[in-house]
Design an enzyme around this catalytic site. Structure first.
Site, PDB file in Angstrom:
ATOM      1  N   ARG A 226       0.842  -1.193   0.000  1.00 45.05           N
ATOM      2  CA  ARG A 226       0.000   0.000   0.000  1.00 45.05           C
ATOM      3  C   ARG A 226       0.881   1.248   0.000  1.00 45.05           C
ATOM      4  NH1 ARG A 226      -3.473  -2.721  -1.586  1.00 45.05           N
ATOM      5  NH2 ARG A 226      -5.458  -3.256  -0.627  1.00 45.05           N
ATOM      6  N   HIS A 274      -0.535   0.150  -9.937  1.00 46.02           N
ATOM      7  CA  HIS A 274      -1.276  -0.758  -9.034  1.00 46.02           C
ATOM      8  C   HIS A 274      -1.796  -1.985  -9.803  1.00 46.02           C
ATOM      9  CE1 HIS A 274      -3.640  -0.914  -5.015  1.00 46.02           C
ATOM     10  NE2 HIS A 274      -3.406  -2.136  -5.476  1.00 46.02           N
TER      11      HIS A 274
HETATM   12  P1  NAP Z   1      -1.984 -11.431   5.203  1.00 51.04           P
HETATM   13  O1  NAP Z   1      -2.198 -12.852   4.782  1.00 51.04           O
HETATM   14  O2  NAP Z   1      -2.923 -10.831   6.173  1.00 51.04           O
HETATM   15  O3  NAP Z   1      -0.485 -11.352   5.771  1.00 51.04           O
HETATM   16  C1  NAP Z   1       0.005 -10.223   6.404  1.00 51.04           C
HETATM   17  C2  NAP Z   1       1.413 -10.531   6.928  1.00 51.04           C
HETATM   18  O4  NAP Z   1       1.957  -9.330   7.485  1.00 51.04           O
HETATM   19  C3  NAP Z   1       1.424 -11.583   8.047  1.00 51.04           C
HETATM   20  O5  NAP Z   1       2.568 -12.398   7.946  1.00 51.04           O
HETATM   21  C4  NAP Z   1       1.509 -10.724   9.316  1.00 51.04           C
HETATM   22  O6  NAP Z   1       2.138 -11.354  10.426  1.00 51.04           O
HETATM   23  C5  NAP Z   1       2.410  -9.599   8.827  1.00 51.04           C
HETATM   24  N1  NAP Z   1       2.245  -8.398   9.642  1.00 51.04           N
HETATM   25  C6  NAP Z   1       1.129  -7.658   9.850  1.00 51.04           C
HETATM   26  N2  NAP Z   1       1.392  -6.622  10.682  1.00 51.04           N
HETATM   27  C7  NAP Z   1       2.708  -6.726  11.007  1.00 51.04           C
HETATM   28  C8  NAP Z   1       3.581  -5.970  11.844  1.00 51.04           C
HETATM   29  N3  NAP Z   1       3.158  -4.879  12.512  1.00 51.04           N
HETATM   30  N4  NAP Z   1       4.866  -6.385  11.968  1.00 51.04           N
HETATM   31  C9  NAP Z   1       5.302  -7.491  11.323  1.00 51.04           C
HETATM   32  N5  NAP Z   1       4.536  -8.263  10.504  1.00 51.04           N
HETATM   33  C10 NAP Z   1       3.258  -7.871  10.351  1.00 51.04           C
HETATM   34  O7  NAP Z   1      -1.964 -10.461   3.930  1.00 51.04           O
HETATM   35  P2  NAP Z   1      -1.705 -10.851   2.382  1.00 51.04           P
HETATM   36  O8  NAP Z   1      -2.904 -11.509   1.806  1.00 51.04           O
HETATM   37  O9  NAP Z   1      -0.379 -11.534   2.279  1.00 51.04           O
HETATM   38  O10 NAP Z   1      -1.656  -9.379   1.739  1.00 51.04           O
HETATM   39  C11 NAP Z   1      -0.699  -8.423   2.143  1.00 51.04           C
HETATM   40  C12 NAP Z   1      -1.049  -7.066   1.557  1.00 51.04           C
HETATM   41  O11 NAP Z   1      -0.779  -7.038   0.165  1.00 51.04           O
HETATM   42  C13 NAP Z   1      -2.531  -6.674   1.634  1.00 51.04           C
HETATM   43  O12 NAP Z   1      -2.888  -6.195   2.909  1.00 51.04           O
HETATM   44  C14 NAP Z   1      -2.638  -5.611   0.566  1.00 51.04           C
HETATM   45  O13 NAP Z   1      -2.388  -4.342   1.148  1.00 51.04           O
HETATM   46  C15 NAP Z   1      -1.485  -5.931  -0.390  1.00 51.04           C
HETATM   47  N6  NAP Z   1      -1.987  -6.285  -1.739  1.00 51.04           N
HETATM   48  C16 NAP Z   1      -1.558  -5.536  -2.795  1.00 51.04           C
HETATM   49  C17 NAP Z   1      -1.995  -5.842  -4.079  1.00 51.04           C
HETATM   50  C18 NAP Z   1      -1.489  -5.087  -5.271  1.00 51.04           C
HETATM   51  O14 NAP Z   1      -2.004  -5.280  -6.387  1.00 51.04           O
HETATM   52  N7  NAP Z   1      -0.486  -4.244  -5.139  1.00 51.04           N
HETATM   53  C19 NAP Z   1      -2.878  -6.926  -4.272  1.00 51.04           C
HETATM   54  C20 NAP Z   1      -3.286  -7.655  -3.171  1.00 51.04           C
HETATM   55  C21 NAP Z   1      -2.839  -7.329  -1.896  1.00 51.04           C
HETATM   56  P3  NAP Z   1       1.505 -12.699  11.097  1.00 51.04           P
HETATM   57  O15 NAP Z   1       1.755 -13.784  10.068  1.00 51.04           O
HETATM   58  O16 NAP Z   1       2.310 -12.911  12.318  1.00 51.04           O
HETATM   59  O17 NAP Z   1       0.064 -12.396  11.316  1.00 51.04           O
END
Ligand code: NAP
Length: 311
Positions: A226, A274
């Site tokens: 983001r 994006h």
């Molecule tokens: P997710 O499954 O919720 O995973 C989030 C990861 O971040 C988890 O490993 C979590 O730790 C870690 N995390 C969260 N807060 C943290 C902190 N304060 N310190 C350290 N680690 C932290 O999310 P996802 O599905 O992988 O997606 C990640 C992000 O990608 C989304 O939220 C979105 O913003 C972005 N995204 C971007 C696009 C694009 O087109 N650019 C598309 C889709 C998604 P734990 O494992 O310990 O919970």
């Protein structure tokens, strides 16, 4: 009871979603926001960045299915009904798309394509040092659905991969770190840093001068999560000082990126509009429909958003 589909969609996109959802949910009634419906009859909302206030007044809502992986905009709506479970979209196609994008970014940086593009503008024929993958250290912020898949794909190509998450994780083929000291350890051994964190109050602005200073001089960053994670002024300063060599950015605090923004013409910044992992309507509609069927049959779909954590 009925479904409400609401998001930042054009009329054409609404029609596409409705068509795909109707195929998998033929017995459900689905309303769009501009149609006439009784708010009391809506029990499930399917949402993708809905305008703030969209779900207020839906007193019988029992489930919110997000059609996007990130839920930061949704959670920032102060009128979001409390205590209604929110299911996030996890779609193998989205994960594959993100993995492809991250691999493309890392391989481009690893093989110095941005540096050769800069040389090309000056017709400069100069071969740069080229380490092999196992000598290139990749750090991944976030080891969730997307971060884990990206990390494993990079490890398969023999890159030296490490990742960081909130809780201690074990992922085959990579070194995993957590907590503040874990972040320091990850950063000091990282040549290319990929951000795949959710945007929460804890992670907003995490890509800042303090973090850049902990990376080895000349490291590169890739932000695929983001725009709110990045301090733009700090990035420009770190690039100007040579602390960072290049940044590939897919997301921005303001999207579309304004025409006059300095990132557009910066020789050490690559801008993507994006596109790292765009929701695939066909597969996402099927997954959302399966979740709704499971919910109607009495089981709670996953993964649920933890509102306290913000993701
Ligand atoms: P997710 O499954 O919720 O995973 C989030 C990861 O971040 C988890 O490993 C979590 O730790 C870690 N995390 C969260 N807060 C943290 C902190 N304060 N310190 C350290 N680690 C932290 O999310 P996802 O599905 O992988 O997606 C990640 C992000 O990608 C989304 O939220 C979105 O913003 C972005 N995204 C971007 C696009 C694009 O087109 N650019 C598309 C889709 C998604 P734990 O494992 O310990 O919970």
């Amino acid at each position: 009871m009925s479904l409400l589909l609401i998001g930042a969609f054009s009329a054409q996109e609404y029609a596409h979603w409705r068509e795909r959802l109707a195929l998998s949910l033929p017995s459900e009634t689905l309303y769009l926001p501009d149609e006439v419906y009784d708010p009391a009859c809506i029990d499930i909302a399917l949402v993708a960045n809905p305008p703030a206030g969209s779900l207020a007044g839906l007193d019988n809502l029992v489930l919110i299915q997000s059609l996007w992986a990130g839920v930061d905009r949704l959670l920032s709506d102060p009128t979001l009904p409390e205590n209604v479970p929110i299911v996030r979209l996890v779609d193998p196609n989205l994960t594959q798309a993100m993995t492809e994008c991250a691999l493309a970014c890392v391989l481009a940086l690893h093989r110095q394509f941005p540096a050769y593009a800069r040389q090309q503008t000056g017709r400069e024929w100069k071969q740069l040092p080229q380490p092999i993958a196992r000598e290139r250290r990749i750090g991944i912020l976030g080891l969730g659905e997307l971060g884990r898949a990206v990390a494993q794909a990079l490890a398969c190509l023999d890159f030296d991969v490490a990742g960081w998450s909130t809780g201690a994780r074990q992922v085959e083929g990579l070194e995993c770190w957590s907590g503040a000291s874990g972040l320091a350890s990850l950063l000091q051994r990282t040549d290319i840093l990929i951000n795949l964190l959710p945007l929460t109050p804890h992670t907003a602005g995490i890509l800042n001068a303090q973090l850049f200073a902990r990376l080895p001089r000349g490291a590169a960053i890739v932000n695929l999560a983001r725009g709110g994670h990045l301090n733009e002024k700090d990035l420009l300063e770190a690039l100007a000082r040579g602390q960072l060599s290049h940044a590939i950015l897919d997301v921005f605090s303001e999207e579309p990126l304004p025409c006059q923004h300095p990132f557009w013409s910066h020789p050490r910044i690559s801008v993507l509009p994006h596109v790292a992992a765009v929701t695939d309507v066909s597969t996402a509609a099927k997954i959302a429909a399966e979740n709704i069927k499971a919910f109607r049959a009495g089981s709670m779909p996953a993964p649920l958003v933890d509102r306290a954590k913000g993701y």
